[in-house]
Design a protein around this motif. Structure first.
Motif, short mmCIF file in Angstrom:
data_model
loop_
_atom_site.label_atom_id
_atom_site.label_comp_id
_atom_site.label_asym_id
_atom_site.label_seq_id
_atom_site.Cartn_x
_atom_site.Cartn_y
_atom_site.Cartn_z
N TYR A 181 -5.75 -6.18 21.40
CA TYR A 181 -6.63 -6.85 22.35
C TYR A 181 -7.25 -5.86 23.35
O TYR A 181 -8.45 -5.92 23.64
N ALA A 182 -6.43 -4.97 23.86
CA ALA A 182 -6.93 -4.02 24.86
C ALA A 182 -7.95 -3.06 24.27
O ALA A 182 -8.93 -2.69 24.92
N ARG A 183 -7.71 -2.65 23.04
CA ARG A 183 -8.63 -1.70 22.41
C ARG A 183 -9.88 -2.38 21.86
O ARG A 183 -10.92 -1.73 21.70
N GLN A 184 -9.78 -3.68 21.58
CA GLN A 184 -10.91 -4.38 20.97
C GLN A 184 -11.96 -4.69 22.02
O GLN A 184 -11.96 -5.73 22.66
N GLY A 185 -12.85 -3.80 22.26
CA GLY A 185 -13.98 -4.08 23.11
C GLY A 185 -13.95 -3.46 24.48
O GLY A 185 -14.93 -3.62 25.23
N PHE A 186 -12.88 -2.75 24.86
CA PHE A 186 -12.87 -2.20 26.22
C PHE A 186 -14.03 -1.23 26.43
O PHE A 186 -14.79 -1.35 27.40
N PHE A 187 -14.16 -0.24 25.55
CA PHE A 187 -15.22 0.75 25.73
C PHE A 187 -16.61 0.15 25.54
O PHE A 187 -17.57 0.58 26.19
N GLU A 188 -16.70 -0.86 24.66
CA GLU A 188 -17.99 -1.54 24.49
C GLU A 188 -18.40 -2.26 25.78
O GLU A 188 -19.55 -2.19 26.21
N LEU A 189 -17.43 -2.93 26.41
CA LEU A 189 -17.73 -3.63 27.65
C LEU A 189 -18.08 -2.64 28.76
O LEU A 189 -18.98 -2.90 29.57
N LEU A 190 -17.39 -1.52 28.80
CA LEU A 190 -17.70 -0.50 29.80
C LEU A 190 -19.11 0.05 29.60
O LEU A 190 -19.87 0.22 30.57
N PHE A 191 -19.47 0.30 28.35
CA PHE A 191 -20.82 0.81 28.05
C PHE A 191 -21.88 -0.21 28.44
O PHE A 191 -22.91 0.14 29.05
N VAL A 192 -21.65 -1.47 28.12
CA VAL A 192 -22.62 -2.52 28.46
C VAL A 192 -22.76 -2.64 29.98
O VAL A 192 -23.87 -2.84 30.50
N SER A 193 -21.66 -2.51 30.71
CA SER A 193 -21.72 -2.57 32.17
C SER A 193 -22.58 -1.44 32.73
O SER A 193 -23.41 -1.66 33.62
N LEU A 194 -22.39 -0.24 32.20
CA LEU A 194 -23.21 0.89 32.64
C LEU A 194 -24.67 0.70 32.25
O LEU A 194 -25.58 1.04 33.03
N LEU A 195 -24.90 0.16 31.06
CA LEU A 195 -26.27 -0.12 30.63
C LEU A 195 -26.94 -1.11 31.56
O LEU A 195 -28.12 -0.93 31.94
N ASN A 196 -26.23 -2.16 31.96
CA ASN A 196 -26.79 -3.15 32.87
C ASN A 196 -27.13 -2.53 34.22
O ASN A 196 -28.17 -2.84 34.82
N LEU A 197 -26.24 -1.66 34.71
CA LEU A 197 -26.51 -0.99 35.98
C LEU A 197 -27.77 -0.14 35.88
O LEU A 197 -28.61 -0.13 36.80
N ALA A 198 -27.94 0.56 34.75
CA ALA A 198 -29.14 1.38 34.55
C ALA A 198 -30.38 0.50 34.48
O ALA A 198 -31.44 0.84 35.06
N ILE A 199 -30.31 -0.64 33.79
CA ILE A 199 -31.45 -1.54 33.68
C ILE A 199 -31.87 -2.07 35.04
O ILE A 199 -33.06 -2.09 35.40
N VAL A 200 -30.89 -2.46 35.84
CA VAL A 200 -31.20 -3.01 37.18
C VAL A 200 -31.86 -1.95 38.04
O VAL A 200 -32.90 -2.21 38.68
N THR A 201 -31.31 -0.74 38.09
CA THR A 201 -31.88 0.31 38.94
C THR A 201 -33.26 0.73 38.46
O THR A 201 -34.16 0.98 39.28
#
Length: 511
Positions: A302-322
């Motif tokens: 569970y911990a490995r399934q999607g952690f880095f994907e979610l982190l990448f998407v969060s950074l992508l969203n921050l970049a999109i907003v800025t």
């Protein structure tokens, strides 16, 4: 004394082409004309740097080096007639605090971050002195810092070229007979030493008489190393100042903001996807209670399934907003979409942190896992700043991000994370194995020594205690012997606490 600052192209920093004379900036001409002041200041800085830092990467002297670096830049700017902007004193304070952190930890990783952060703040300090409070984007700062780094390395010839120009300019004012004296001394010293060495090898009595003299005048290896470090610091600091006092001309027109239609379509599509994902997270994952997993799934899966994907998407969203805030024309619908995307990003960050906490509860703490949790906290604050900038776009988001990152990192580093990791793992282990001890004694820095020193056999079910006790004895002996005679110049709080903690254990023999 003052100097009128002028703009110039980036290529003015680079060495002139053969047979082609480039136009020289007024600031560079000023440095040449006043080389006695700037060259002497940089030379004294180089000597001070070598005294503080030679074979001493983690000592108490580093914050003084940071202060000296800012001090040299401040004195140089004032000598050129520039006043120091009030807003930049915050960079000085943060950099000195980062420099102080170097002597508070035994972690080489943290010390590297401290030093990199202090240099970035010095570069930001000089940038704001020359360019003022221009509302640059993150891309502007990134490009500016990249080219400044290239130019600093390319400008290492400056102190020597400027010395030559200064000498030629003042040649008529100097007694021409001095150069012949210097030449005579420069030739006589090495020739005399060579002859003395040859004669000493030729005659045993002569060798005995002058042997002591030779041993005293031969340059020690340590002195040579310190000398080379002083020269390198002199060259680097002179080049750093020379490059950063010249203002690059911004030959670009005002960039027209893009129409919001495209951004609305993109963020609108993302909004729909994120809302669906976040509803599933809230209803399915979090509703079952904290620290409970979906059926049929292990902690690791569970911990490995999607952690880095979610982190990448969060950074992508921050970049999109800025990017939308900086480069897209204001629009009410776009603001709503960006706000929803930002709100969903909070849930993505919470989901990432949730997964990491589950993994830590099962497999304990490591430095990387703790660093990830810290970064998620900083990312949350960055995202909050991005949301504020949606409605108040006059905020300089880059400076906000730097300030948050610097303060957040100071808190993380001063908490001595390796000690926290060892304390958490020791308090949450039910069974002690050799692998656990090997990780704490080999992977963690010596900041963890006070926690490791308290380990005893009576605390857990223990496997292979004989090997564990040998590992602990070797670990404690190594720390005690390495840190027992630290001179004042090399004092480090992390090392001092480690030495004190293992002082009673360093002879081995654990029960």
């Amino acid at each position: 004394m003052s100097i009128e600052m002028t703009d110039m192209q980036e290529d003015a920093f680079l060495p002139a082409d053969i047979g082609k004379q480039r136009e020289e900036a007024a600031e560079i001409r000023f440095l040449k004309e006043h080389y006695r002041y700037f060259g002497t200041a940089a030379l004294l800085y180089g000597i001070f740097y070598a005294v503080c830092m030679y074979q001493n990467p983690a000592g108490i002297t580093f914050p003084f080096v940071v202060a000296a670096s800012f001090g040299l830049c401040i004195l140089g700017l004032r000598y050129m007639g520039r006043s120091i902007k009030r807003s930049t004193w915050l960079y000085v304070l943060l950099a000195v605090l980062l420099g102080t952190g170097v002597c508070l930890t035994a972690s080489e990783v943290l010390r590297t971050f401290h030093k990199a952060g202090a240099f970035l703040l010095l570069l930001l300090f000089m940038t704001e002195q020359i360019y003022g409070n221009e509302n640059w984007s993150i891309e502007d700062y990134a490009g500016h810092f990249f080219w400044k780094g290239i130019h600093i390395l390319g400008g290492c010839y400056y102190p020597f070229a400027h010395y030559k120009a200064y000498r030629e300019e003042h040649r008529k004012k100097v007694n021409p007979g001095r150069k012949y004296i210097y030449m005579g001394v420069g030739i006589a010293v090495p020739v005399s030493l060579l002859v003395l060495l040859l004669l000493a090898r030729a005659d045993e009595i002569f060798s005995h008489l002058f042997g002591t003299l030779f041993r005293n005048i031969l340059v020690p290896t340590r002195f040579l190393g310190a000398f080379l470090m002083a020269v390198a610091a002199f060259v680097f600091m002179y080049s750093f100042f020379a490059v950063n006092i010249v203002k690059k001309e911004k030959n670009r027109q005002t960039v027209k903001r893009a129409e919001p239609v495209t951004a609305i379509i993109v963020t609108g599509a993302l909004t729909g996807i994120y809302l669906l994902f976040c509803v599933i997270q809230v209803m399915y994952l979090f509703a079952g209670g904290i620290f409970r997993l979906p059926e049929g799934m292990t902690y690791s899966e569970y911990a490995r399934q999607g952690f880095f994907e979610l982190l990448f998407v969060s950074l992508l969203n921050l970049a999109i907003v800025t990017l939308c805030v900086e480069h897209v024309r204001e629009n009410k619908i776009l603001k709503v979409c960006l706000t929803v995307v930002s709100g969903c990003t909070y849930i993505l960050i919470c989901s990432s942190a949730y997964r990491m906490v589950l993994y830590i509860r099962q497999y304990h703490l490591t430095f990387l896992r703790m660093l990830v949790l810290w970064f998620l906290g900083v990312l949350t604050i960055w995202l909050t700043g991005a949301i504020v900038s949606i409605y108040h776009n006059k905020i300089n988001y880059f400076k906000f991000a730097v300030a948050v990152g610097a303060v957040g990192y100071l808190g993380f580093a001063l908490a001595r994370p390796d000690a926290w990791i060892a304390r958490y793992n020791i308090s949450h282990m039910e069974e002690l194995s050799y692998g656990d001890i090997a990780y704490m004694t080999q992977a963690l820095s010596d900041d963890a020594a006070p926690e490791i020193a308290g380990i005893s056999k009576s605390q857990w079910k223990v496997q292979d205690w004989e090997y564990i006790s040998q590992e602990l004895a070797s670990y404690h002996d190594r720390i005690y012997l390495q840190y027992r005679d630290l001179p004042v110049r090399k004092w480090n709080l992390g090392k001092e606490l480690a030495k004190k903690a293992v002082g009673e254990q360093q002879t081995g023999g654990y029960e």
